[in-house]
Scaffold this motif. Structure first.
Motif, short mmCIF file in Angstrom:
data_model
loop_
_atom_site.label_atom_id
_atom_site.label_comp_id
_atom_site.label_asym_id
_atom_site.label_seq_id
_atom_site.Cartn_x
_atom_site.Cartn_y
_atom_site.Cartn_z
N ALA A 11 10.07 -16.44 -38.17
CA ALA A 11 9.83 -15.44 -37.13
C ALA A 11 8.57 -15.77 -36.34
O ALA A 11 8.54 -15.65 -35.11
CB ALA A 11 9.71 -14.05 -37.76
N SER A 15 8.33 -16.66 -32.32
CA SER A 15 7.43 -15.91 -31.46
C SER A 15 6.47 -16.83 -30.72
O SER A 15 6.25 -16.70 -29.51
CB SER A 15 6.65 -14.89 -32.30
N THR A 123 14.06 -4.59 -22.39
CA THR A 123 14.34 -5.95 -22.83
C THR A 123 15.55 -6.55 -22.12
O THR A 123 15.59 -7.75 -21.86
CB THR A 123 14.56 -6.01 -24.36
N SER A 124 16.51 -5.71 -21.77
CA SER A 124 17.73 -6.21 -21.10
C SER A 124 17.66 -6.14 -19.59
O SER A 124 18.33 -6.89 -18.89
CB SER A 124 18.95 -5.42 -21.58
N ARG A 150 15.46 -11.89 -21.02
CA ARG A 150 16.71 -12.58 -20.69
C ARG A 150 16.73 -12.96 -19.21
O ARG A 150 15.83 -13.67 -18.77
CB ARG A 150 17.89 -11.73 -21.13
N GLY A 167 13.07 -15.62 -24.66
CA GLY A 167 13.71 -15.32 -25.93
C GLY A 167 15.04 -14.60 -25.75
O GLY A 167 15.29 -13.98 -24.72
N ASP A 168 15.86 -14.70 -26.79
CA ASP A 168 17.18 -14.07 -26.77
C ASP A 168 17.22 -12.76 -27.53
O ASP A 168 18.14 -11.97 -27.35
CB ASP A 168 18.22 -15.03 -27.37
N SER A 169 16.26 -12.53 -28.39
CA SER A 169 16.28 -11.31 -29.21
C SER A 169 15.26 -10.30 -28.71
O SER A 169 14.19 -10.66 -28.20
CB SER A 169 15.99 -11.65 -30.68
N SER A 170 15.60 -9.03 -28.86
CA SER A 170 14.72 -7.97 -28.38
C SER A 170 13.34 -8.02 -29.02
O SER A 170 12.33 -7.77 -28.35
CB SER A 170 15.36 -6.60 -28.63
N ASN A 171 13.28 -8.35 -30.32
CA ASN A 171 11.98 -8.35 -30.97
C ASN A 171 11.05 -9.42 -30.40
O ASN A 171 9.87 -9.18 -30.18
CB ASN A 171 12.12 -8.50 -32.49
#
Length: 196
Positions: A11, A15, A123-124, A150, A167-171
């Motif tokens: 992780a 990051s 995030t989206s 994104r 990054g592809d993930s919300s976190n």
């Protein structure tokens, strides 16, 4: 089986790589610079900052508003900032009477005036209530900033200033948003109070 420590290392690596990508992207850094200048200009003219997001981004909005009202790193006068995700009576009234999509736009209609700035965190970039809030800003002549991820989603074309995290993930995206938010507050503190 992956150990918990290995998962943490993975992780952290993800990051760091996303932040390195952002660091190397001069167009996104320039977009942040313009967004920060918009907030500085608003405060210099005695205006306010409104912030909104959903889920974790709602918590980030509240976190950032607290930094402006209280302080980030320097003793200085309080700055007017408000997270539009914190008043449960207002949120539930609007959600019940007009629908969840209007929980932010209705508040902007009631509170914001030209010269203020709205910071949307998504995030989206596709949250309907964020899209309607940005459209309301356009209608009222209120400056807008979008922290997103994104490809920026539909909100990218509605905001005056758009800063896209990697990054592809919300976190991973949200971790960059926190760095952006703290840096934004730091920029404002420095611009307004460096000689205080």
């Amino acid at each position: 089986m992956t150990s918990h420590g290995d998962r943490l290392k993975s992780a952290l690596t993800a990051s760091i790589e996303a932040k390195k990508s952002l660091l190397a992207d001069e167009s996104r850094i320039a977009a942040f610079d313009k967004a920060a200048e918009a907030v500085v200009a608003a405060y210099k003219q005695g205006n306010r900052l409104y912030i909104a997001g959903n889920g974790g981004s709602a918590a980030d909005a509240q976190h950032l508003a607290a930094e402006f009202v209280c302080r980030l790193s320097a003793d200085r006068p309080a700055l007017p900032a408000e997270a539009l995700s914190t008043d449960t009576s207002t949120l539930t009234a609007i959600g019940n009477d007009y629908g969840f999509d209007q929980i932010f736009s209705r508040q902007i209609e009631a509170k914001a005036k030209p010269g203020d700035v709205f910071l949307a965190i998504s995030t989206s970039g596709n949250s309907p209530n964020i899209l309607l809030a940005l459209k309301k800003c356009r209608e009222k002549g209120i400056g807008s900033i979008l922290f997103t991820g994104r490809n920026g989603g539909a909100a990218k074309g509605l905001a005056d200033h758009c800063v896209i995290a990697y990054g592809d993930s919300s976190n991973i995206i949200q971790e960059q948003h926190i760095v952006m938010a703290h840096t934004l507050c730091s920029c404002v503190e420095d611009a307004l109070f460096r000689d205080a």
